[in-house]
Design a protein around this motif. Structure first.
Motif, mmCIF file in Angstrom:
data_model
loop_
_atom_site.group_PDB
_atom_site.id
_atom_site.type_symbol
_atom_site.label_atom_id
_atom_site.label_comp_id
_atom_site.label_asym_id
_atom_site.label_seq_id
_atom_site.Cartn_x
_atom_site.Cartn_y
_atom_site.Cartn_z
ATOM 1 N N ASP A 177 0.829 -1.204 0.000
ATOM 2 C CA ASP A 177 0.000 0.000 0.000
ATOM 3 C C ASP A 177 0.866 1.259 0.000
ATOM 4 O O ASP A 177 0.637 2.203 -0.770
ATOM 5 N N VAL A 178 1.873 1.290 0.872
ATOM 6 C CA VAL A 178 2.761 2.451 0.944
ATOM 7 C C VAL A 178 3.455 2.677 -0.397
ATOM 8 O O VAL A 178 3.535 3.810 -0.906
ATOM 9 N N PHE A 179 3.924 1.606 -1.000
ATOM 10 C CA PHE A 179 4.665 1.709 -2.265
ATOM 11 C C PHE A 179 3.767 2.193 -3.400
ATOM 12 O O PHE A 179 4.102 3.147 -4.107
ATOM 13 N N LEU A 180 2.615 1.546 -3.576
ATOM 14 C CA LEU A 180 1.726 1.925 -4.675
ATOM 15 C C LEU A 180 1.160 3.335 -4.472
ATOM 16 O O LEU A 180 1.040 4.114 -5.435
ATOM 17 N N THR A 181 0.823 3.668 -3.231
ATOM 18 C CA THR A 181 0.308 5.010 -2.956
ATOM 19 C C THR A 181 1.372 6.056 -3.249
ATOM 20 O O THR A 181 1.084 7.133 -3.803
ATOM 21 N N LEU B 10 1.190 5.193 -11.820
ATOM 22 C CA LEU B 10 1.916 3.932 -11.934
ATOM 23 C C LEU B 10 2.664 3.880 -13.261
ATOM 24 O O LEU B 10 2.069 4.092 -14.324
ATOM 25 N N PRO B 11 3.958 3.579 -13.251
ATOM 26 C CA PRO B 11 4.710 3.492 -14.504
ATOM 27 C C PRO B 11 4.298 2.259 -15.304
ATOM 28 O O PRO B 11 3.834 1.260 -14.749
ATOM 29 N N ASP B 12 4.493 2.336 -16.612
ATOM 30 C CA ASP B 12 4.127 1.211 -17.475
ATOM 31 C C ASP B 12 4.929 -0.042 -17.140
ATOM 32 O O ASP B 12 4.452 -1.157 -17.316
ATOM 33 N N GLY B 13 6.162 0.132 -16.668
ATOM 34 C CA GLY B 13 7.016 -1.016 -16.377
ATOM 35 C C GLY B 13 6.872 -1.573 -14.982
ATOM 36 O O GLY B 13 7.698 -2.386 -14.541
ATOM 37 N N LEU B 14 5.822 -1.187 -14.261
ATOM 38 C CA LEU B 14 5.634 -1.648 -12.883
ATOM 39 C C LEU B 14 5.415 -3.159 -12.825
ATOM 40 O O LEU B 14 4.599 -3.709 -13.557
ATOM 41 N N GLU C 148 -7.230 -0.174 -6.972
ATOM 42 C CA GLU C 148 -7.698 0.407 -8.234
ATOM 43 C C GLU C 148 -8.991 1.182 -8.041
ATOM 44 O O GLU C 148 -9.158 2.284 -8.596
ATOM 45 N N ASN C 149 -9.907 0.632 -7.270
ATOM 46 C CA ASN C 149 -11.174 1.325 -7.003
ATOM 47 C C ASN C 149 -10.941 2.647 -6.267
ATOM 48 O O ASN C 149 -11.548 3.671 -6.578
ATOM 49 N N THR C 150 -10.046 2.606 -5.296
ATOM 50 C CA THR C 150 -9.761 3.802 -4.507
ATOM 51 C C THR C 150 -9.217 4.931 -5.366
ATOM 52 O O THR C 150 -9.547 6.106 -5.162
ATOM 53 N N HIS C 151 -8.382 4.569 -6.339
ATOM 54 C CA HIS C 151 -7.704 5.589 -7.143
ATOM 55 C C HIS C 151 -8.321 5.766 -8.532
ATOM 56 O O HIS C 151 -7.764 6.501 -9.362
ATOM 57 N N GLY C 152 -9.441 5.123 -8.781
ATOM 58 C CA GLY C 152 -10.100 5.287 -10.065
ATOM 59 C C GLY C 152 -9.312 4.730 -11.231
ATOM 60 O O GLY C 152 -9.417 5.234 -12.365
ATOM 61 N N LEU C 153 -8.528 3.691 -10.994
ATOM 62 C CA LEU C 153 -7.735 3.079 -12.057
ATOM 63 C C LEU C 153 -8.575 2.091 -12.854
ATOM 64 O O LEU C 153 -9.570 1.556 -12.363
ATOM 65 N N THR C 154 -8.146 1.814 -14.066
ATOM 66 C CA THR C 154 -8.820 0.832 -14.902
ATOM 67 C C THR C 154 -8.748 -0.535 -14.233
ATOM 68 O O THR C 154 -7.665 -0.958 -13.804
ATOM 69 N N PRO C 155 -9.865 -1.239 -14.107
ATOM 70 C CA PRO C 155 -9.831 -2.574 -13.509
ATOM 71 C C PRO C 155 -8.828 -3.489 -14.222
ATOM 72 O O PRO C 155 -8.793 -3.544 -15.453
#
Length: 433
Positions: free
Chosen positions: A172-176, A184-188, A212-219
Motif C-alpha cells: 500500500d505504501v509503495f503503490l500510494t 503507476l509506470p508502465d514497467g511496474l 484500483e477502485n480507490t484511485h479510479g484506475l482501470t480494472p
C-alpha cells in the motif's frame, strides 16, 4: 493432357448437425479463449535483479553496470579471454564480447525488484514504511529522468499469517507513493512470494482491486508475479497442480511464475550442497509450471545461482562458467528469464543470452525467409514453427543480441512483419506467440 477428373462430392449428415455441435461447444470455445489468451506479445526481460530495500538507491542500476564492467575488464579484458573462459566459438567471440560491453554501458539491468522479503528481513514497522516510501519515490524519479530499467517494482512479504499485515502495508505504501508521484509506470511489476494456496492469490487480487477502485484506475491495471517456492505450490494435497489453480485465481492479473531455487529445494529436503536450478527436483517443478502456464499469457522465470563471481580470477572464472552453463541450459528449455544476484553475474547473463540468439541466427533467419517466400529447403516448417522462429528473433532484438538491420537483411522482414507472424494464432488454445 486431358482435364482433371471432377470427383463427385456427397455428404450424409444434415446441415443442422454441424450447427448443433457448434452451439453445444460454444461455452467451451468461450472458456478456452478466456483461459488461454496466448502470449501477450510484450517484451520479456532476460533476468530479474533483486536489491534489498535498504540498499536500493538512485544510482543502483548504474552501479551494477559499472561493477560488471570492472569485473569484465579485470577477469576477461578482451574477446579472446572471454571466449576462452566460456568456450565460445571463434565466430561468436567478438560479437558477444562487444555486445556485452555495450549492454552493460547502455542497459545493465532489464528488470529490478526492490526486495522487502528474504533479502530485507524483519525490520521495525517505521523503518520498512520509510524504505517502501523511498522505493516509490526513487522508482518514480527514475522513470521521470530516463534512468529506470524497462521493468521495476517490489517483492513484498508473503500472505502467510506472521507477515501478512506487514506485506499488505508495504504494498500500500509503495503503490500510494507512486500514485502521489504521478501515477503507476508502465514497467511496474510486483512479486508475491512463497505462495502455497490459490486463496492467497485471490487475496492479492482483492487487494489490487481495492487499490484500483480507490484511485479510479482501470480494472485489471495492476498485475503481479507468483513466486513458486514451496512444494504445495506445485502439487496440492489432492494430487492436482496447484500452480494451475493459482493462474486461474489471478483472474488475468498473473504476469509470471518465478521459480525460487533455494526455498523450493530446502522445502523438499535437498541438502545445501545440491540446491541448484539444474537439480531434478527443480526440473520437475519448472516443467509443471511451464505446462500450467502454456497458452495463458503467464511467463515462466528460472531461479538463480548463489555462487558469486568474487575473489581471485580463477574463482571468478569458475563461477562464470557455472552461471553461463545454467543460463544456457535454461534458455534451451524455453526459460527465457532468470534471477541475477550479483553485478558479477551480468557479464555471463548477457554472454549466454547473446550467444544463444546469435549462434543459430543465420539458420533461423534463412528458415523464416524460405517460409515467407514459400520456397523449399531442407526443413519443412509449419505455421506454428514460423511463429516460434519469429518470436525467437524478436527476443533477440529486444535484449540487444541482434540488430534490426541484420534481421531485416537476412529475413526480408521488418520488426512489424516479425510481430505479425509471431501474433498469428494468438488467442487460440495451444498457440503461443
Amino acid at each position: 493432357m486431358g482435364r482433371a477428373r471432377q470427383e463427385k462430392v456427397t455428404t450424409s449428415l444434415a446441415d443442422d448437425v454441424g450447427e448443433e455441435i457448434s452451439a453445444s461447444l460454444a461455452p467451451v470455445d468461450a472458456e478456452l479463449a478466456r483461459r488461454y489468451p496466448g502470449d501477450p506479445g510484450s517484451r520479456q526481460p532476460v533476468h530479474t535483479v533483486y536489491v534489498p530495500g535498504d540498499v536500493f538507491a538512485a544510482g543502483t542500476i548504474r552501479s551494477w553496470g559499472e561493477q560488471a564492467l570492472a569485473a569484465l575488464d579485470r577477469h576477461a579484458p578482451d574477446a579472446t579471454a572471454l571466449a576462452a573462459v566460456l568456450g565460445l566459438a571463434d565466430r561468436l567471440a567478438e560479437p558477444v564480447h562487444d555486445r556485452v560491453r555495450a549492454k552493460l554501458e547502455r542497459e545493465p539491468v532489464e528488470d529490478l525488484r526492490v526486495d522487502f522479503e528474504d533479502g530485507y528481513g524483519p525490520r521495525p514497522d517505521a523503518e520498512e514504511d520509510q524504505a517502501a516510501a523511498r522505493a516509490a519515490r526513487l522508482i518514480a524519479e527514475a522513470y521521470e529522468n530516463g534512468t529506470a530499467a524497462p521493468y521495476m517494482g517490489i517483492r513484498m512479504k508473503c500472505m502467510e499469517a506472521p507477515v501478512r499485515d506487514r506485506g499488505i502495508r508495504t504494498l500500500d505504501v509503495f503503490l500510494t507513493g507512486l500514485m502521489e508521484a504521478g501515477g503507476l509506470p508502465d514497467g511496474l511489476v510486483l512479486t508475491l512470494p512463497k505462495v502455497t494456496y490459490a486463496e492467497q492469490v485471490t487475496a492479492m487480487v482483492r487487494l489490487l482491486e481495492e487499490f484500483e477502485n480507490t484511485h479510479g484506475l482501470t480494472p485489471g491495471r495492476i498485475g503481479f508475479e507468483i513466486q513458486i517456492e514451496t512444494s504445495q505450490a506445485v502439487l496440492a494435497a489432492d494430487g492436482t497442480a496447484t500452480v494451475a489453480r493459482m493462474i486461474q485465481a489471478a483472474r488475468g492479473r498473473a504476469t509470471g511464475l518465478h521459480y525460487g531455487t533455494f526455498d523450493y529445494s530446502a522445502c523438499l529436503g535437498v541438502s545445501a550442497a545440491h540446491q541448484a536450478s539444474d537439480h531434478p527436483a527443480a526440473d520437475h517443478a519448472k516443467a509443471v509450471m511451464q505446462v500450467a502456464a502454456a497458452g495463458t499469457g503467464v511467463r515462466v522465470c528460472d531461479g538463480s545461482t548463489n555462487v558469486l563471481p568474487v575473489g581471485p580470477t580463477d574463482r571468478v572464472h569458475d563461477a562464470w562458467r557455472l552461471h553461463y552453463g545454467l543460463t544456457r541450459r535454461a534458455l534451451a528449455r524455453a526459460y527465457y528469464q532468470g534471477w541475477d544476484m550479483h553485478p558479477g553475474h551480468l557479464p555471463t547473463r548477457y554472454a549466454a543470452v547473446f550467444a544463444f540468439y546469435r549462434e543459430d541466427f543465420e539458420q533461423t533467419a534463412a528458415r523464416l525467409a524460405r517460409y515467407t517466400a514459400r520456397t523449399g529447403g531442407d526443413v519443412m516448417d509449419e505455421p506454428a514453427t514460423a511463429r516460434a522462429l519469429s518470436g525467437h528473433l524478436l527476443r533477440g532484438l529486444d535484449c540487444g543480441a541482434l540488430d534490426t538491420a541484420e534481421v531485416a537483411e537476412a529475413t526480408g522482414l521488418t520488426r512489424a512483419g516479425l510481430e505479425h507472424l509471431a501474433a498469428q494464432g494468438r488467442g487460440k488454445p495451444g498457440v503461443p506467440a
